[in-house]
Design a protein around this motif. Structure first.
Motif, PDB file in Angstrom:
ATOM      1  N   CYS A 108       0.829  -1.211   0.000  1.00  0.00           N
ATOM      2  CA  CYS A 108       0.000   0.000   0.000  1.00  0.00           C
ATOM      3  C   CYS A 108       0.864   1.261   0.000  1.00  0.00           C
ATOM      4  N   TRP A 109       1.656   1.466   1.060  1.00  0.00           N
ATOM      5  CA  TRP A 109       2.329   2.765   1.205  1.00  0.00           C
ATOM      6  C   TRP A 109       3.464   2.982   0.211  1.00  0.00           C
ATOM      7  N   SER A 110       4.070   1.925  -0.305  1.00  0.00           N
ATOM      8  CA  SER A 110       5.182   2.130  -1.240  1.00  0.00           C
ATOM      9  C   SER A 110       4.726   2.775  -2.541  1.00  0.00           C
ATOM     10  N   VAL A 111       3.459   2.576  -2.918  1.00  0.00           N
ATOM     11  CA  VAL A 111       2.942   3.210  -4.136  1.00  0.00           C
ATOM     12  C   VAL A 111       2.150   4.479  -3.822  1.00  0.00           C
ATOM     13  N   ILE A 112       1.308   4.426  -2.779  1.00  0.00           N
ATOM     14  CA  ILE A 112       0.479   5.583  -2.463  1.00  0.00           C
ATOM     15  C   ILE A 112       1.350   6.768  -2.051  1.00  0.00           C
ATOM     16  N   SER A 113       2.460   6.500  -1.372  1.00  0.00           N
ATOM     17  CA  SER A 113       3.338   7.592  -0.927  1.00  0.00           C
ATOM     18  C   SER A 113       4.011   8.302  -2.091  1.00  0.00           C
ATOM     19  N   ARG A 114       4.170   7.620  -3.221  1.00  0.00           N
ATOM     20  CA  ARG A 114       4.778   8.276  -4.387  1.00  0.00           C
ATOM     21  C   ARG A 114       3.748   9.080  -5.172  1.00  0.00           C
ATOM     22  N   MET A 115       2.488   8.674  -5.101  1.00  0.00           N
ATOM     23  CA  MET A 115       1.423   9.414  -5.774  1.00  0.00           C
ATOM     24  C   MET A 115       0.949  10.602  -4.931  1.00  0.00           C
ATOM     25  N   TYR A 116       0.872  10.390  -3.615  1.00  0.00           N
ATOM     26  CA  TYR A 116       0.376  11.420  -2.703  1.00  0.00           C
ATOM     27  C   TYR A 116       1.360  11.576  -1.543  1.00  0.00           C
ATOM     28  N   PRO A 117       2.520  12.180  -1.832  1.00  0.00           N
ATOM     29  CA  PRO A 117       3.595  12.236  -0.827  1.00  0.00           C
ATOM     30  C   PRO A 117       3.258  13.070   0.404  1.00  0.00           C
ATOM     31  N   ASN A 118       2.273  13.950   0.318  1.00  0.00           N
ATOM     32  CA  ASN A 118       1.928  14.780   1.471  1.00  0.00           C
ATOM     33  C   ASN A 118       1.098  14.038   2.517  1.00  0.00           C
ATOM     34  N   ALA A 119       0.684  12.820   2.189  1.00  0.00           N
ATOM     35  CA  ALA A 119      -0.082  11.986   3.122  1.00  0.00           C
ATOM     36  C   ALA A 119      -1.296  12.731   3.683  1.00  0.00           C
ATOM     37  N   ASP A 120      -1.948  13.517   2.836  1.00  0.00           N
ATOM     38  CA  ASP A 120      -3.060  14.353   3.297  1.00  0.00           C
ATOM     39  C   ASP A 120      -4.416  13.876   2.784  1.00  0.00           C
ATOM     40  N   ILE A 121      -4.472  12.613   2.331  1.00  0.00           N
ATOM     41  CA  ILE A 121      -5.735  12.017   1.909  1.00  0.00           C
ATOM     42  C   ILE A 121      -5.985  10.786   2.779  1.00  0.00           C
ATOM     43  N   PRO A 122      -7.143  10.678   3.413  1.00  0.00           N
ATOM     44  CA  PRO A 122      -7.433   9.508   4.252  1.00  0.00           C
ATOM     45  C   PRO A 122      -7.287   8.208   3.463  1.00  0.00           C
ATOM     46  N   LEU A 123      -6.736   7.195   4.114  1.00  0.00           N
ATOM     47  CA  LEU A 123      -6.384   5.938   3.450  1.00  0.00           C
ATOM     48  C   LEU A 123      -6.837   4.774   4.323  1.00  0.00           C
ATOM     49  N   ILE A 124      -7.503   3.806   3.708  1.00  0.00           N
ATOM     50  CA  ILE A 124      -7.843   2.571   4.409  1.00  0.00           C
ATOM     51  C   ILE A 124      -7.495   1.390   3.514  1.00  0.00           C
ATOM     52  N   GLN A 125      -7.385   0.210   4.131  1.00  0.00           N
ATOM     53  CA  GLN A 125      -7.086  -1.009   3.387  1.00  0.00           C
ATOM     54  C   GLN A 125      -8.168  -2.052   3.618  1.00  0.00           C
ATOM     55  N   LEU A 126      -8.392  -2.843   2.572  1.00  0.00           N
ATOM     56  CA  LEU A 126      -9.254  -4.022   2.628  1.00  0.00           C
ATOM     57  C   LEU A 126      -8.379  -5.241   2.420  1.00  0.00           C
ATOM     58  N   SER A 127      -8.518  -6.226   3.302  1.00  0.00           N
ATOM     59  CA  SER A 127      -7.657  -7.407   3.226  1.00  0.00           C
ATOM     60  C   SER A 127      -8.155  -8.399   2.182  1.00  0.00           C
ATOM     61  N   LEU A 128      -7.324  -9.399   1.908  1.00  0.00           N
ATOM     62  CA  LEU A 128      -7.670 -10.525   1.043  1.00  0.00           C
ATOM     63  C   LEU A 128      -7.944 -11.736   1.920  1.00  0.00           C
ATOM     64  N   ASP A 129      -9.142 -12.273   1.852  1.00  0.00           N
ATOM     65  CA  ASP A 129      -9.471 -13.493   2.584  1.00  0.00           C
ATOM     66  C   ASP A 129      -8.834 -14.670   1.837  1.00  0.00           C
ATOM     67  N   TYR A 130      -7.777 -15.226   2.427  1.00  0.00           N
ATOM     68  CA  TYR A 130      -6.998 -16.255   1.728  1.00  0.00           C
ATOM     69  C   TYR A 130      -7.757 -17.577   1.583  1.00  0.00           C
TER      70      TYR A 130
END
Length: 257
Positions: A108-130
């Protein structure tokens, strides 16, 4: 909002300057600023489907053997507990649980941080049910469609071709070096995406040897199914970062809408 599948590749993309990072930035410039981001990453597998519900999720360094500079990165985006509850209510296919201890993994953060480096947009994650089959993930993705109308950017993070056991470590810097089977699988995946033949991608385990080598384990491929499930009839499809690294890792990424 459009939806994105990002080939995330190495965690080093979080600190390096390369064509992949440059393209992520360019893509961000073409997207209306989102009200929030929902990320579905290859690196959060769980028993059952789960959502991050902390207001201030931590940055998880879920890897080993990398330079200290990578471990020093902290992506301080806020979570969005209210959005997490809203998503929980719209997902009827399964009982989604809240996880207020989970942070952002590097998928998540390795890509989102390059698109939105200011970290000023709320972010949530959804998991993968294995425990679930690919069709489950595709169907669950469809239930997220209303978020596009609410200004939420949905990002799937993985790799279409991801076979680390066969990677040619001595060819990492070779331009577009790729095994024949990786080229075959990647091209077939793109053709199925363009033709809307999602069934073949859902049934990826029945598509022959090239797919078997490209997807030895499902977690990096499954986020693509969530993104494809969100396509509607009026959406355009485009590919970017369509490059293979080390012979067996495709960075191919997809924009829908």
């Amino acid at each position: 909002m459009p939806v994105l599948f990002l080939g995330h590749g190495s965690p080093m993309n979080a600190i390096e300057e390369n064509i992949f990072v440059q393209t992520w930035r360019e893509i961000e410039q073409t997207i209306t600023r989102p009200k929030a981001i929902l990320c579905i990453s290859a690196h959060w597998e769980s028993k059952g489907s789960m959502l991050t519900s902390s207001a201030h999720p931590a940055t998880i360094h879920d890897f080993g053997g990398f330079p200290k500079a990578l471990y020093d990165i902290h992506y301080p985006a806020n979570g969005n507990p209210e959005l997490a509850l809203s998503i929980q209510s719209m997902l009827s296919k399964t009982n989604v649980e809240m996880d207020d201890a989970r942070g952002f993994d590097h998928g998540c953060w390795s890509v989102i941080s390059r698109m939105y480096p200011n970290a000023d947009i709320p972010l949530i994650q959804l998991s993968l049910d294995y425990r679930q089959k690919p069709q489950f993930h595709y169907d669950l993705g469809k239930e997220l469609a209303a978020l596009r109308e609410q200004g939420v950017l949905i990002v799937g993070s993985g790799n279409m071709v991801h076979n680390l056991a066969m990677i040619a470590w001595d060819k990492l810097s070779a331009s577009a070096y790729s095994y024949d089977w990786a080229v075959e699988a990647n091209n077939l995946m793109k053709s199925y995406i363009l033709s809307g033949d999602h069934h073949k991608l859902i049934e990826y385990q029945s598509q022959g040897e090239a797919f078997d080598l490209a997807i030895p384990t499902p977690e990096h491929f499954i986020p693509l199914l969530y993104i494809l499930a969100l396509k509607n009839d009026s959406d355009d499809i485009s590919f970017f970062n369509d490059i293979t690294v080390g012979g067996s890792l495709s960075m191919t990424s997809v924009r829908i809408g």
